[in-house]
Write a protein that holds these residues in place. Sequence first.
Motif, mmCIF file in Angstrom:
data_model
loop_
_atom_site.group_PDB
_atom_site.id
_atom_site.type_symbol
_atom_site.label_atom_id
_atom_site.label_comp_id
_atom_site.label_asym_id
_atom_site.label_seq_id
_atom_site.Cartn_x
_atom_site.Cartn_y
_atom_site.Cartn_z
ATOM 1 N N VAL A 97 8.803 39.928 -48.115
ATOM 2 C CA VAL A 97 8.447 38.850 -49.024
ATOM 3 C C VAL A 97 8.581 37.517 -48.306
ATOM 4 C CG1 VAL A 97 9.102 37.652 -51.162
ATOM 5 C CG2 VAL A 97 9.316 40.134 -51.043
ATOM 6 N N ASN A 116 3.107 32.440 -51.450
ATOM 7 C CA ASN A 116 3.927 33.494 -52.042
ATOM 8 C C ASN A 116 3.319 34.844 -51.718
ATOM 9 O OD1 ASN A 116 4.874 31.105 -53.752
ATOM 10 N ND2 ASN A 116 6.199 32.774 -54.396
ATOM 11 N N PHE A 118 3.993 38.976 -51.305
ATOM 12 C CA PHE A 118 4.836 40.132 -51.617
ATOM 13 C C PHE A 118 4.127 41.365 -51.083
ATOM 14 C CE2 PHE A 118 5.801 43.751 -54.373
ATOM 15 C CZ PHE A 118 7.187 43.762 -54.347
ATOM 16 N N ILE A 125 0.484 41.325 -52.520
ATOM 17 C CA ILE A 125 0.153 40.423 -53.622
ATOM 18 C C ILE A 125 0.342 39.008 -53.098
ATOM 19 C CG2 ILE A 125 0.741 39.711 -55.965
ATOM 20 C CD1 ILE A 125 1.945 42.496 -56.397
ATOM 21 N N VAL A 127 -0.466 34.763 -53.060
ATOM 22 C CA VAL A 127 -0.961 33.468 -53.543
ATOM 23 C C VAL A 127 -0.733 32.455 -52.434
ATOM 24 C CG1 VAL A 127 -0.662 31.579 -55.199
ATOM 25 C CG2 VAL A 127 -0.540 33.940 -56.000
ATOM 26 N N LEU A 167 -5.190 37.682 -63.905
ATOM 27 C CA LEU A 167 -3.806 37.244 -63.722
ATOM 28 C C LEU A 167 -3.350 36.474 -64.948
ATOM 29 C CD1 LEU A 167 -3.624 34.221 -61.268
ATOM 30 C CD2 LEU A 167 -5.664 34.890 -62.486
ATOM 31 N N THR A 168 -2.062 36.223 -64.994
ATOM 32 C CA THR A 168 -1.467 35.426 -66.068
ATOM 33 C C THR A 168 -2.289 34.158 -66.264
ATOM 34 O OG1 THR A 168 0.693 36.282 -65.470
ATOM 35 C CG2 THR A 168 0.665 34.247 -66.754
ATOM 36 N N SER A 171 -1.082 30.630 -65.281
ATOM 37 C CA SER A 171 -0.958 30.290 -63.864
ATOM 38 C C SER A 171 -2.127 29.463 -63.344
ATOM 39 C CB SER A 171 -0.853 31.560 -63.018
ATOM 40 O OG SER A 171 0.359 32.212 -63.287
ATOM 41 N N TRP A 181 -5.965 33.807 -54.156
ATOM 42 C CA TRP A 181 -5.222 34.776 -54.994
ATOM 43 C C TRP A 181 -5.845 36.127 -54.672
ATOM 44 C CZ3 TRP A 181 -2.116 37.682 -57.466
ATOM 45 C CH2 TRP A 181 -2.540 38.565 -58.464
ATOM 46 N N ARG A 235 7.882 27.343 -62.912
ATOM 47 C CA ARG A 235 8.134 28.408 -61.938
ATOM 48 C C ARG A 235 9.563 28.939 -62.041
ATOM 49 N NH1 ARG A 235 5.564 28.244 -56.207
ATOM 50 N NH2 ARG A 235 6.177 30.415 -56.527
ATOM 51 N N PRO A 240 6.626 35.346 -61.206
ATOM 52 C CA PRO A 240 6.615 36.819 -61.212
ATOM 53 C C PRO A 240 7.630 37.455 -60.268
ATOM 54 C CG PRO A 240 4.401 35.926 -60.893
ATOM 55 C CD PRO A 240 5.349 34.777 -60.783
ATOM 56 N N GLY A 241 8.183 36.716 -59.333
ATOM 57 C CA GLY A 241 9.135 37.301 -58.384
ATOM 58 C C GLY A 241 10.554 37.461 -58.931
ATOM 59 N N ARG A 292 5.997 36.601 -69.979
ATOM 60 C CA ARG A 292 5.526 35.687 -68.935
ATOM 61 C C ARG A 292 4.338 34.880 -69.423
ATOM 62 N NH1 ARG A 292 5.200 38.647 -64.347
ATOM 63 N NH2 ARG A 292 3.364 37.417 -63.904
ATOM 64 N N LYS A 297 -3.569 38.070 -69.795
ATOM 65 C CA LYS A 297 -4.226 37.954 -68.482
ATOM 66 C C LYS A 297 -5.705 37.697 -68.658
ATOM 67 C CE LYS A 297 -0.864 40.423 -65.845
ATOM 68 N NZ LYS A 297 -0.597 40.785 -64.465
HETATM 69 C C1 BLA Z 1 2.725 39.275 -58.922
HETATM 70 N N1 BLA Z 1 2.701 36.858 -58.242
HETATM 71 C C2 BLA Z 1 2.191 37.947 -58.903
HETATM 72 C C3 BLA Z 1 1.024 37.555 -59.608
HETATM 73 C C4 BLA Z 1 0.851 36.189 -59.384
HETATM 74 C C5 BLA Z 1 1.916 35.762 -58.540
HETATM 75 C C6 BLA Z 1 -0.271 35.329 -59.920
HETATM 76 C C7 BLA Z 1 0.152 38.476 -60.413
HETATM 77 C C8 BLA Z 1 0.758 38.761 -61.743
HETATM 78 C C9 BLA Z 1 0.468 37.653 -62.724
HETATM 79 O O1 BLA Z 1 -0.677 37.504 -63.130
HETATM 80 O O2 BLA Z 1 1.411 36.902 -63.071
HETATM 81 C C10 BLA Z 1 2.226 34.466 -58.017
HETATM 82 N N2 BLA Z 1 1.960 33.020 -59.999
HETATM 83 C C11 BLA Z 1 2.223 33.235 -58.689
HETATM 84 C C12 BLA Z 1 2.504 31.954 -58.088
HETATM 85 C C13 BLA Z 1 2.383 30.999 -59.062
HETATM 86 C C14 BLA Z 1 2.047 31.681 -60.275
HETATM 87 C C15 BLA Z 1 2.849 31.720 -56.669
HETATM 88 O O3 BLA Z 1 1.864 31.136 -61.383
HETATM 89 C C16 BLA Z 1 2.554 29.557 -58.869
HETATM 90 C C17 BLA Z 1 2.327 28.645 -59.831
HETATM 91 N N3 BLA Z 1 6.313 37.318 -55.613
HETATM 92 C C18 BLA Z 1 6.951 36.292 -55.007
HETATM 93 C C19 BLA Z 1 8.284 36.684 -54.699
HETATM 94 C C20 BLA Z 1 8.419 37.981 -55.136
HETATM 95 C C21 BLA Z 1 7.166 38.359 -55.738
HETATM 96 C C22 BLA Z 1 9.281 35.777 -54.042
HETATM 97 O O4 BLA Z 1 6.461 35.220 -54.779
HETATM 98 C C23 BLA Z 1 9.573 38.859 -55.075
HETATM 99 C C24 BLA Z 1 10.791 38.461 -54.714
HETATM 100 C C25 BLA Z 1 6.899 39.579 -56.365
HETATM 101 N N4 BLA Z 1 4.746 39.049 -57.507
HETATM 102 C C26 BLA Z 1 5.779 39.857 -57.185
HETATM 103 C C27 BLA Z 1 5.601 41.135 -57.827
HETATM 104 C C28 BLA Z 1 4.417 41.054 -58.527
HETATM 105 C C29 BLA Z 1 3.906 39.730 -58.337
HETATM 106 C C30 BLA Z 1 6.562 42.306 -57.721
HETATM 107 C C31 BLA Z 1 3.756 42.150 -59.343
HETATM 108 C C32 BLA Z 1 4.445 42.376 -60.625
HETATM 109 C C33 BLA Z 1 3.829 41.610 -61.749
HETATM 110 O O5 BLA Z 1 2.592 41.493 -61.820
HETATM 111 O O6 BLA Z 1 4.589 41.142 -62.606
#
Ligand code: BLA
Length: 317
Positions: A97, A116, A118, A125, A127, A167-168, A171, A181, A235, A240-241, A292, A297
């Motif tokens: 990560v 970001n 992962f 995944i 961004v 996606l959410t 976001s 993305w 954030r 999501p992390g 969230r 989505k």
């Molecule tokens: C999933 N991370 C996601 C998704 C987005 C982001 C858009 C897709 C799921 C969703 O639609 O929410 C990232 N979303 C962002 C970012 C912003 C935002 C950067 O709104 C900024 C405004 N991701 C990380 C870290 C971890 C991580 C540090 O950045 C773990 C420590 C994990 N991201 C992670 C995981 C998923 C994910 C496990 C998939 C699980 C899920 O969809 O909930």
Amino acid sequence: AWSCGNNNRQSNPHHPLRISVSLSPPPPPSFSYREFLNFALTETERRTLLLPSPLQEKYSSLTAVDGTTDLQMLAFQSPPKIRLLRSLSIQNESMQVLDFAGFAKPEYDVPIFCANFFSTANINIIVLDLNPLHNMSDRKDYKEKYYEKLMDLGLRYAELLPWGGKLTSESLKFFSPIVIWTKFQSVDCMYENLYSAFTEYYKAWLQLIEEAAEETDDALVLSNREAQHRYLTWRAEKDPGHGVLKRLVGEMRAKDVIRNFLFHGIEELGSKGFLDYFPEYRCQDGTVNQNRSMIGKSFESRPWDASGEFIANNTED
Ligand code: BLA
């Protein structure tokens, strides 16, 4: 040299996310997000003065509750323009990560650098963006100032790193027309594309910082400060992390890292709370809805046109 032609097809937006990967082999050792970070820090030092942040004393490394996962934290500042440049890297045998962000001081309205990533053996995944400070449907000037000249860069990488699917919805308001993305399966050429995108986006951000002029109008400085505070508040509550981080270091430590390291500035830049900015999340008993997303989505495909105009192409949702 970094194009991987038809291999792009391997990124399938409909691929289900599989996060439980305990039986899978580790990601290819040929790639490490540490290299991305090294590039960014070297490039920053080459162009500006990079000083350790006071946060560095309190946050440097953590071992997860599993006793093996290593979490590395770095925090810098670069007076007078960069308030905070910080990263969290996590590496164990099943995931990698990188959460790397750069925030300007409120006297500068420069977008927020946001990477970001992962990655597990199966899925990545991603961004990558210069998150806008201001909403560009009411602030056309902001789009002109920062994004018009970056559209070519964005379009080039949007092709190599295709849109990751729904996606959410909330976001989207934090993303710019050049956001990358994407979700892809682990193949070397995609990491090459990503590395190349990361280095170019980061250089573009440093260039914006370099060119930025200090805002002297108090009302505008205040509006930059509040915009950054709202972003941090979002954030710190809904990233999501958080789930992964809580599993790794426990709820208390995760909360501390989130509020006081990753999204540092929440205490300093403003006093509003999450529900002041996002009242639609208020539950009847006054607490914050743990979902969230309130909208759900959406955005099956990239919702900006080539000139960076927002196009709500999600009518099927
Ligand atoms: C999933 N991370 C996601 C998704 C987005 C982001 C858009 C897709 C799921 C969703 O639609 O929410 C990232 N979303 C962002 C970012 C912003 C935002 C950067 O709104 C900024 C405004 N991701 C990380 C870290 C971890 C991580 C540090 O950045 C773990 C420590 C994990 N991201 C992670 C995981 C998923 C994910 C496990 C998939 C699980 C899920 O969809 O909930």
